[in-house]
Design a protein around this motif. Structure first.
Motif, PDB file in Angstrom:
ATOM      1  N   SER A  27      61.973 -59.702  83.899  1.00 42.65           N
ATOM      2  CA  SER A  27      61.396 -60.227  85.129  1.00 42.65           C
ATOM      3  C   SER A  27      61.678 -59.576  85.784  1.00 42.65           C
ATOM      4  CB  SER A  27      62.027 -62.037  84.678  1.00 42.65           C
ATOM      5  OG  SER A  27      60.984 -63.056  84.019  1.00 42.65           O
ATOM      6  N   VAL A  28      60.794 -59.327  87.755  1.00 43.96           N
ATOM      7  CA  VAL A  28      61.233 -59.509  88.569  1.00 43.96           C
ATOM      8  C   VAL A  28      60.698 -59.938  89.842  1.00 43.96           C
ATOM      9  CG1 VAL A  28      61.279 -56.739  90.190  1.00 43.96           C
ATOM     10  CG2 VAL A  28      60.478 -56.759  88.261  1.00 43.96           C
ATOM     11  N   TYR A  29      62.111 -60.666  90.598  1.00 47.09           N
ATOM     12  CA  TYR A  29      61.482 -61.513  91.698  1.00 47.09           C
ATOM     13  C   TYR A  29      62.492 -60.893  92.698  1.00 47.09           C
ATOM     14  CZ  TYR A  29      63.005 -65.000  87.313  1.00 47.09           C
ATOM     15  OH  TYR A  29      62.882 -65.420  86.429  1.00 47.09           O
ATOM     16  N   PHE A  30      60.923 -61.793  93.458  1.00 46.60           N
ATOM     17  CA  PHE A  30      60.964 -60.878  95.142  1.00 46.60           C
ATOM     18  C   PHE A  30      60.532 -62.056  95.824  1.00 46.60           C
ATOM     19  CE2 PHE A  30      58.290 -58.158  92.740  1.00 46.60           C
ATOM     20  CZ  PHE A  30      58.648 -56.583  93.128  1.00 46.60           C
ATOM     21  N   LYS A  31      61.840 -61.672  96.842  1.00 49.25           N
ATOM     22  CA  LYS A  31      61.438 -62.704  97.920  1.00 49.25           C
ATOM     23  C   LYS A  31      60.625 -62.722  98.967  1.00 49.25           C
ATOM     24  CE  LYS A  31      66.894 -62.370  98.060  1.00 49.25           C
ATOM     25  NZ  LYS A  31      68.157 -61.858  98.301  1.00 49.25           N
ATOM     26  N   ALA A  32      59.932 -63.534  98.742  1.00 50.47           N
ATOM     27  CA  ALA A  32      58.823 -63.454  99.404  1.00 50.47           C
ATOM     28  C   ALA A  32      57.863 -64.917  99.375  1.00 50.47           C
ATOM     29  CB  ALA A  32      57.904 -62.604  98.778  1.00 50.47           C
ATOM     30  N   GLY A  33      56.511 -65.466  99.967  1.00 51.44           N
ATOM     31  CA  GLY A  33      55.927 -65.717  99.669  1.00 51.44           C
ATOM     32  C   GLY A  33      56.735 -66.768 100.998  1.00 51.44           C
ATOM     33  N   VAL A  34      55.082 -67.750 101.227  1.00 52.17           N
ATOM     34  CA  VAL A  34      54.700 -68.618 102.660  1.00 52.17           C
ATOM     35  C   VAL A  34      56.198 -68.794 103.579  1.00 52.17           C
ATOM     36  CG1 VAL A  34      52.259 -69.665 102.108  1.00 52.17           C
ATOM     37  CG2 VAL A  34      54.767 -71.196 101.504  1.00 52.17           C
ATOM     38  N   LEU A  35      57.286 -68.523 102.471  1.00 51.13           N
ATOM     39  CA  LEU A  35      58.251 -69.679 103.583  1.00 51.13           C
ATOM     40  C   LEU A  35      58.757 -68.324 104.797  1.00 51.13           C
ATOM     41  CD1 LEU A  35      60.650 -71.088 103.741  1.00 51.13           C
ATOM     42  CD2 LEU A  35      62.126 -70.118 101.757  1.00 51.13           C
ATOM     43  N   TYR A  36      58.251 -67.007 103.670  1.00 48.82           N
ATOM     44  CA  TYR A  36      58.661 -65.800 105.130  1.00 48.82           C
ATOM     45  C   TYR A  36      57.582 -64.827 105.567  1.00 48.82           C
ATOM     46  CZ  TYR A  36      62.782 -65.973 101.653  1.00 48.82           C
ATOM     47  OH  TYR A  36      63.682 -66.543 100.969  1.00 48.82           O
ATOM     48  N   GLU A  37      56.608 -65.635 105.184  1.00 52.60           N
ATOM     49  CA  GLU A  37      55.355 -65.240 106.291  1.00 52.60           C
ATOM     50  C   GLU A  37      54.744 -65.444 107.857  1.00 52.60           C
ATOM     51  OE1 GLU A  37      52.493 -65.356 102.405  1.00 52.60           O
ATOM     52  OE2 GLU A  37      51.504 -67.066 103.657  1.00 52.60           O
ATOM     53  N   ALA A  38      55.589 -65.328 108.500  1.00 56.12           N
ATOM     54  CA  ALA A  38      55.628 -65.815 110.029  1.00 56.12           C
ATOM     55  C   ALA A  38      54.451 -64.379 110.233  1.00 56.12           C
ATOM     56  CB  ALA A  38      56.664 -65.986 110.687  1.00 56.12           C
ATOM     57  N   GLU A  39      54.652 -63.488 109.883  1.00 57.86           N
ATOM     58  CA  GLU A  39      54.693 -62.368 110.872  1.00 57.86           C
ATOM     59  C   GLU A  39      53.026 -61.733 110.106  1.00 57.86           C
ATOM     60  OE1 GLU A  39      57.370 -59.169 110.648  1.00 57.86           O
ATOM     61  OE2 GLU A  39      58.681 -60.515 112.569  1.00 57.86           O
ATOM     62  N   HIS A  40      52.428 -62.366 108.687  1.00 59.19           N
ATOM     63  CA  HIS A  40      51.416 -62.314 108.598  1.00 59.19           C
ATOM     64  C   HIS A  40      50.638 -63.350 108.186  1.00 59.19           C
ATOM     65  CE1 HIS A  40      53.235 -58.534 107.007  1.00 59.19           C
ATOM     66  NE2 HIS A  40      54.262 -59.503 107.065  1.00 59.19           N
ATOM     67  N   PRO A  41      49.427 -63.298 107.454  1.00 58.65           N
ATOM     68  CA  PRO A  41      48.182 -64.419 107.371  1.00 58.65           C
ATOM     69  C   PRO A  41      48.994 -64.874 106.825  1.00 58.65           C
ATOM     70  CG  PRO A  41      46.865 -61.985 107.537  1.00 58.65           C
ATOM     71  CD  PRO A  41      48.306 -61.810 107.631  1.00 58.65           C
ATOM     72  N   GLN A  42      48.514 -66.443 106.566  1.00 60.04           N
ATOM     73  CA  GLN A  42      49.070 -66.965 104.969  1.00 60.04           C
ATOM     74  C   GLN A  42      48.689 -66.957 103.922  1.00 60.04           C
ATOM     75  OE1 GLN A  42      49.064 -71.428 105.736  1.00 60.04           O
ATOM     76  NE2 GLN A  42      48.935 -71.814 104.183  1.00 60.04           N
ATOM     77  N   GLY A  43      49.315 -66.575 103.145  1.00 60.55           N
ATOM     78  CA  GLY A  43      48.498 -66.169 101.647  1.00 60.55           C
ATOM     79  C   GLY A  43      48.498 -65.026 101.392  1.00 60.55           C
ATOM     80  N   ILE A  44      49.500 -64.110 102.266  1.00 56.36           N
ATOM     81  CA  ILE A  44      49.174 -62.496 102.144  1.00 56.36           C
ATOM     82  C   ILE A  44      50.285 -62.231 100.821  1.00 56.36           C
ATOM     83  CG2 ILE A  44      50.882 -62.273 103.855  1.00 56.36           C
ATOM     84  CD1 ILE A  44      50.059 -59.328 104.261  1.00 56.36           C
ATOM     85  N   THR A  45      50.807 -62.876 100.615  1.00 58.36           N
ATOM     86  CA  THR A  45      52.118 -63.234  99.377  1.00 58.36           C
ATOM     87  C   THR A  45      50.690 -63.268  97.864  1.00 58.36           C
ATOM     88  OG1 THR A  45      54.028 -63.752 100.504  1.00 58.36           O
ATOM     89  CG2 THR A  45      54.137 -63.365  98.086  1.00 58.36           C
ATOM     90  N   HIS A  46      50.694 -64.099  97.980  1.00 52.71           N
ATOM     91  CA  HIS A  46      49.427 -64.685  97.099  1.00 52.71           C
ATOM     92  C   HIS A  46      48.629 -63.019  96.230  1.00 52.71           C
ATOM     93  CE1 HIS A  46      46.245 -65.893  94.961  1.00 52.71           C
ATOM     94  NE2 HIS A  46      46.484 -66.410  94.407  1.00 52.71           N
ATOM     95  N   MET A  47      47.968 -62.995  97.456  1.00 49.09           N
ATOM     96  CA  MET A  47      46.995 -61.311  97.606  1.00 49.09           C
ATOM     97  C   MET A  47      47.601 -60.229  97.267  1.00 49.09           C
ATOM     98  SD  MET A  47      43.789 -60.845  98.329  1.00 49.09           S
ATOM     99  CE  MET A  47      42.888 -59.423  98.595  1.00 49.09           C
ATOM    100  N   TRP A  48      49.063 -60.507  97.533  1.00 48.88           N
ATOM    101  CA  TRP A  48      49.680 -59.195  97.263  1.00 48.88           C
ATOM    102  C   TRP A  48      49.965 -58.987  95.462  1.00 48.88           C
ATOM    103  CZ3 TRP A  48      55.298 -59.219  95.933  1.00 48.88           C
ATOM    104  CH2 TRP A  48      55.799 -57.478  95.216  1.00 48.88           C
ATOM    105  N   GLU A  49      50.488 -60.537  95.071  1.00 51.02           N
ATOM    106  CA  GLU A  49      50.834 -60.337  93.491  1.00 51.02           C
ATOM    107  C   GLU A  49      49.498 -60.141  93.201  1.00 51.02           C
ATOM    108  OE1 GLU A  49      49.308 -63.521  91.084  1.00 51.02           O
ATOM    109  OE2 GLU A  49      51.049 -64.290  92.104  1.00 51.02           O
ATOM    110  N   HIS A  50      48.140 -60.252  93.436  1.00 53.24           N
ATOM    111  CA  HIS A  50      47.160 -60.296  93.190  1.00 53.24           C
ATOM    112  C   HIS A  50      46.842 -58.498  92.961  1.00 53.24           C
ATOM    113  CE1 HIS A  50      44.448 -63.589  91.713  1.00 53.24           C
ATOM    114  NE2 HIS A  50      45.516 -64.134  92.566  1.00 53.24           N
ATOM    115  N   MET A  51      47.032 -57.934  94.089  1.00 58.12           N
ATOM    116  CA  MET A  51      46.461 -56.456  93.912  1.00 58.12           C
ATOM    117  C   MET A  51      47.192 -55.159  93.011  1.00 58.12           C
ATOM    118  SD  MET A  51      43.809 -55.800  95.721  1.00 58.12           S
ATOM    119  CE  MET A  51      44.377 -54.338  96.482  1.00 58.12           C
TER     120      MET A  51
END
Length: 298
Positions: A27-51
């Motif tokens: 398992s790889v655990y990244f510190k990412a998610g809406v908690l840290y998305e202040a400078e990006h569009p909401q949901g960019i982390t989820h989109m990144w996971e897909h990509m």
């Protein structure tokens, strides 16, 4: 017994071997998610996971899932509010599992056309969900006025605003060596861990991200809910209860005991009261949403 290893490029790797099992999980655990998305569009982390998966599949044109089936491997991921987990689960071919999952550390290998296809899939996921579901509505009240009030997937408008170049930049930032760690559990050998360490050290990773401490923003009403009741019409009768707790005045052992006593398993007080003794419900789902400073029991 836990074994902590730090690779030459600064990645933390934790190994928990159990040779009595038939499988292993990387398992790889990244510190990412809406908690840290202040400078990006909401949901960019989820989109990144897909990509990440789209990029992995691009390296095995038309053969990615065929390769997984042949190797008896499962590779999957999930985005939460404060972290992303990517994992490989298998019973053999540990070295190939390492090779595949370490592909997420490569630069994005997909075209604009593939990116737009994945965007359509995320929009379809959004449409198939229910933004008015009880959990979403409860979260919007619990975390009102903070970034945690929104959905991990973001809004349709947010999904439409994300660009491939923005995701590539997000990818480079998130792969900072101090922004993720790996955990290996199950049936594996010291030699397997050496293989994984060697794979990780192929990448020029550096600790460039400011430390993320997993502290949640405190809602204005936190700890002062006054027993408020929110009601919404629906075809089904369901209820969502939530309780605030302050991590700065209670450690994990105390919270774990209290959570188990009140909510978990058939002998918990809530289950006994709502199901066994009154018959109001047959069962329920419980969740401990915990951050470094505070949290909520659902």
């Amino acid at each position: 017994m836990e074994n902590r290893i730090v690779t030459n490029n600064g990645v933390e790797l934790y190994a928990y071997p159990n040779r009595c099992l038939h499988s292993y999980m990387i398992s790889v655990y990244f510190k990412a998610g809406v908690l840290y998305e202040a400078e990006h569009p909401q949901g960019i982390t989820h989109m990144w996971e897909h990509m990440l998966f789209r990029s992995l599949k691009a390296r095995y044109p038309g053969r990615f899932y065929e390769a997984l089936d042949r190797l008896n491997l499962e590779i999957n991921a999930c985005t939460y509010k404060e972290f992303v987990q990517v994992y490989a689960l298998g019973t053999r071919e540990f070295a190939r599992a390492c090779e595949l999952i370490c592909g997420i550390f490569e630069p994005f290998a997909c075209s604009q056309e593939e990116f737009e296809l994945e965007r359509r899939r995320v929009i379809a996921e959004y449409q198939e969900g229910d933004p008015n579901a009880l959990g979403s509505l409860a979260s919007s009240h619990i975390w009102a006025g903070t970034k945690l009030a929104g959905e991990v997937i973001g809004t349709r408008e947010d999904i439409g605003r994300v660009t491939l170049s923005e995701l590539a930049e997000f990818h480079a930032q998130t792969l900072s060596a101090n922004n993720f760690f790996l955990c290996v559990t199950g049936n594996f050998s010291d030699g397997d861990i050496a293989v994984l360490k060697e794979q990780l050290e192929r990448f020029p990773l550096r600790a460039t991200m400011p430390d993320r401490d997993n502290r949640a923003p405190r809602p204005e009403a936190f700890g002062r809910r006054d027993g408020k009741l929110f009601v919404k019409g629906s075809k089904f009768c369901s209820a969502h209860l939530s309780f605030d707790f302050d991590r700065e005045h209670a450690g994990w052992p105390e919270l774990d005991i209290l959570y188990a006593y009140l909510f978990q398993f058939h002998n918990s007080r809530i289950f006994q009261e709502l199901s066994e003794e009154t018959g109001y419900v047959y069962s329920y789902d419980d969740k401990l949403e915990q951050y470094a400073n505070l949290g909520v029991v659902h």
